[in-house]
Design an enzyme around this catalytic site. Sequence first.
Site, short mmCIF file in Angstrom:
data_model
loop_
_atom_site.label_atom_id
_atom_site.label_comp_id
_atom_site.label_asym_id
_atom_site.label_seq_id
_atom_site.Cartn_x
_atom_site.Cartn_y
_atom_site.Cartn_z
N ASP A 122 -8.03 -5.48 0.28
CA ASP A 122 -8.50 -6.34 -0.79
C ASP A 122 -8.09 -7.80 -0.61
O ASP A 122 -8.64 -8.69 -1.26
CB ASP A 122 -7.98 -5.83 -2.14
CG ASP A 122 -8.57 -4.47 -2.46
OD1 ASP A 122 -9.77 -4.30 -2.25
OD2 ASP A 122 -7.81 -3.59 -2.91
N HIS A 159 0.85 -1.19 0.00
CA HIS A 159 0.00 0.00 0.00
C HIS A 159 0.88 1.23 0.00
O HIS A 159 1.93 1.23 0.65
CB HIS A 159 -0.91 0.01 1.24
CG HIS A 159 -2.08 0.91 1.11
ND1 HIS A 159 -1.99 2.26 1.38
CD2 HIS A 159 -3.34 0.68 0.69
CE1 HIS A 159 -3.18 2.80 1.16
NE2 HIS A 159 -4.00 1.87 0.72
N1 ACO Z 1 4.03 -7.88 -4.63
C1 ACO Z 1 5.38 -7.89 -4.79
N2 ACO Z 1 6.16 -6.80 -4.68
C2 ACO Z 1 5.56 -5.63 -4.41
C3 ACO Z 1 4.16 -5.53 -4.23
C4 ACO Z 1 3.39 -6.72 -4.36
N3 ACO Z 1 2.07 -6.68 -4.19
N4 ACO Z 1 3.83 -4.26 -4.00
C5 ACO Z 1 4.97 -3.56 -4.01
N5 ACO Z 1 6.03 -4.39 -4.26
C6 ACO Z 1 7.44 -4.02 -4.30
C7 ACO Z 1 7.77 -3.29 -5.59
O1 ACO Z 1 8.20 -4.18 -6.59
C8 ACO Z 1 8.87 -2.36 -5.13
O2 ACO Z 1 10.06 -3.13 -4.99
P1 ACO Z 1 11.49 -2.46 -5.37
O3 ACO Z 1 11.67 -1.37 -4.36
O4 ACO Z 1 12.46 -3.58 -5.25
O5 ACO Z 1 11.35 -1.93 -6.76
C9 ACO Z 1 8.45 -1.96 -3.71
O6 ACO Z 1 7.65 -3.07 -3.25
C10 ACO Z 1 7.64 -0.68 -3.64
O7 ACO Z 1 6.54 -0.79 -4.53
P2 ACO Z 1 5.90 0.43 -5.33
O8 ACO Z 1 5.19 -0.09 -6.52
O9 ACO Z 1 6.95 1.47 -5.54
O10 ACO Z 1 4.87 0.99 -4.23
P3 ACO Z 1 3.66 1.95 -4.51
O11 ACO Z 1 3.40 2.65 -3.24
O12 ACO Z 1 3.92 2.80 -5.72
O13 ACO Z 1 2.47 0.95 -4.89
C11 ACO Z 1 0.64 -0.54 -4.71
C12 ACO Z 1 1.48 0.57 -4.01
C13 ACO Z 1 0.17 -0.04 -6.08
C14 ACO Z 1 -0.60 -0.80 -3.86
C15 ACO Z 1 1.49 -1.83 -4.85
O14 ACO Z 1 1.90 -2.29 -3.58
C16 ACO Z 1 0.75 -2.95 -5.59
O15 ACO Z 1 0.78 -2.99 -6.83
N6 ACO Z 1 0.09 -3.89 -4.85
C17 ACO Z 1 -0.69 -4.93 -5.47
C18 ACO Z 1 -2.05 -4.42 -5.92
C19 ACO Z 1 -2.97 -4.13 -4.76
O16 ACO Z 1 -3.13 -4.93 -3.84
N7 ACO Z 1 -3.62 -2.96 -4.83
C20 ACO Z 1 -4.62 -2.56 -3.82
C21 ACO Z 1 -4.12 -1.42 -2.98
S1 ACO Z 1 -5.30 -1.02 -1.75
C22 ACO Z 1 -6.45 -0.14 -2.57
O17 ACO Z 1 -6.23 0.60 -3.48
C23 ACO Z 1 -7.81 -0.34 -2.13
#
Ligand code: ACO
Length: 426
Positions: free
Chosen positions: A372, A315
Amino acid sequence: MKNTITMTDNSTSKSYEFNILSSTRGPNAVDISSFYSETGMFTYDNGFTSTASCKSNITFIDGGKGELRYRGIEIEELAHKHSYLEVCYLLLNSSLPNEQELKEFDLELRHRSLIHENLRHLFAAFPAGAHPMATLSAATAALSTFYYDHIVIANESGYQEMARRIIAKIPTLAAFAYRHSIGAPFIHPDIDRGYTENFLYMLRAYPGGKMHRGIDGEQKIKEIEVKALDTIFTLHADHEQNASTTTVRGVASTGAHPYVAISAGISALWGRAHGGANESVILQLEMIGSVENVDKYIAKAKDPNDEFRLMGFGHRVYKNFDPRAKILKGLQDQLKSELNLDSNLMEIAAKIEEIALNDEYFISRKLYPNIDFYSGVILTALGIPKSMFTPVFVIGRTVGWITQWIEFKKDTSMKIARPRQLYMGK
Ligand code: ACO
């Protein structure tokens, strides 16, 4: 002590001073609105990770502590002690309703839940099998043609009427979008049923208000099902300046109709990085298939060369357990004995959670289960199809979007949302 911050341009040694704006909770903010005029430069903040786009007094999140409050009240208290309609009233009015106010609010929403017959005909224009999120977004935009007057709102009762109208009609539009997608006749709302029960009724009923017949007779909507869905709506009601709310405020800033702004919010929510994740979580759990396959998918999620991500994990704001996920996990355990929860999916989810919470990759990135991750198993047990998971999110969130829209409109200092860019072309 001065409440300012000084920035120095090391290429010219010139310093600039900016005011610090104090918050009532959480981080303060540096007012950089004069940054361009003073420095001739823009600030760059990809994804707005450090940028506050507005002042707000609706919802507060402390992502480090895993804390969420609506109008100052903790989400745990609201989810356990109050109904979704009370939460809607709280968001719209800044205080919980008394008994009389709640009764009137409930009755008004029941009366406003019908949609114009001409709007019903709009659904026929969409192809069979259309995803309900697309249909719902379009139908919500179309609602603005029936209530065009809300384009200009002169007083508080105008805001309340506009908000109550959309909150009341969204479940009907969502249920119609679903029934259209499967070619089933529309079921109109029933004045004798409350907000949450009515939605389940419009999804499940047969024409004439009859319910499915099992060997044991009519399958009535259970109170525990209504309570579970009501809690899910409460947990989704608002979440400060997330992607869809920012979209709603952005559209509001141009002076467009409020229901068009909500329609844009629905579209923004649909993506799997945001509200669409609830549908993706179940699809992913089904794809993983069994507990034995979990390790393989965890390895894929950790592989920087693989685009696979664990849906329902991570998140932007929460760097601790999402408090909404905690409540849902508790609800899931509570429902286990009373509803038919998919034990295989729950086992896979439990295994993923166990591994991820102890794995260096997830620990160092502070990736915890989000709302979620748990909602899908409960929604499935309520007989809600996967394509309706994100529309359920929409129903819960509409009050948040419209409350944020109203707050935006009432703040006369707000400007059109118009960011700048760092030009890199020819
Ligand atoms: N699985 C594996 N790795 C992940 C995940 C995941 N679900 N989420 C983040 N990471 C990793 C990224 O690859 C990144 O790694 P790095 O630093 O080695 O490159 C690091 O964690 C940071 O991730 P970002 O994408 O930069 O974080 P951001 O804050 O931009 O994204 C998000 C947040 C979009 C929610 C992301 O965690 C994600 O895609 N999660 C999966 C989708 C999801 O569950 N969305 C629902 C969110 S809650 C809502 O909106 C109701």
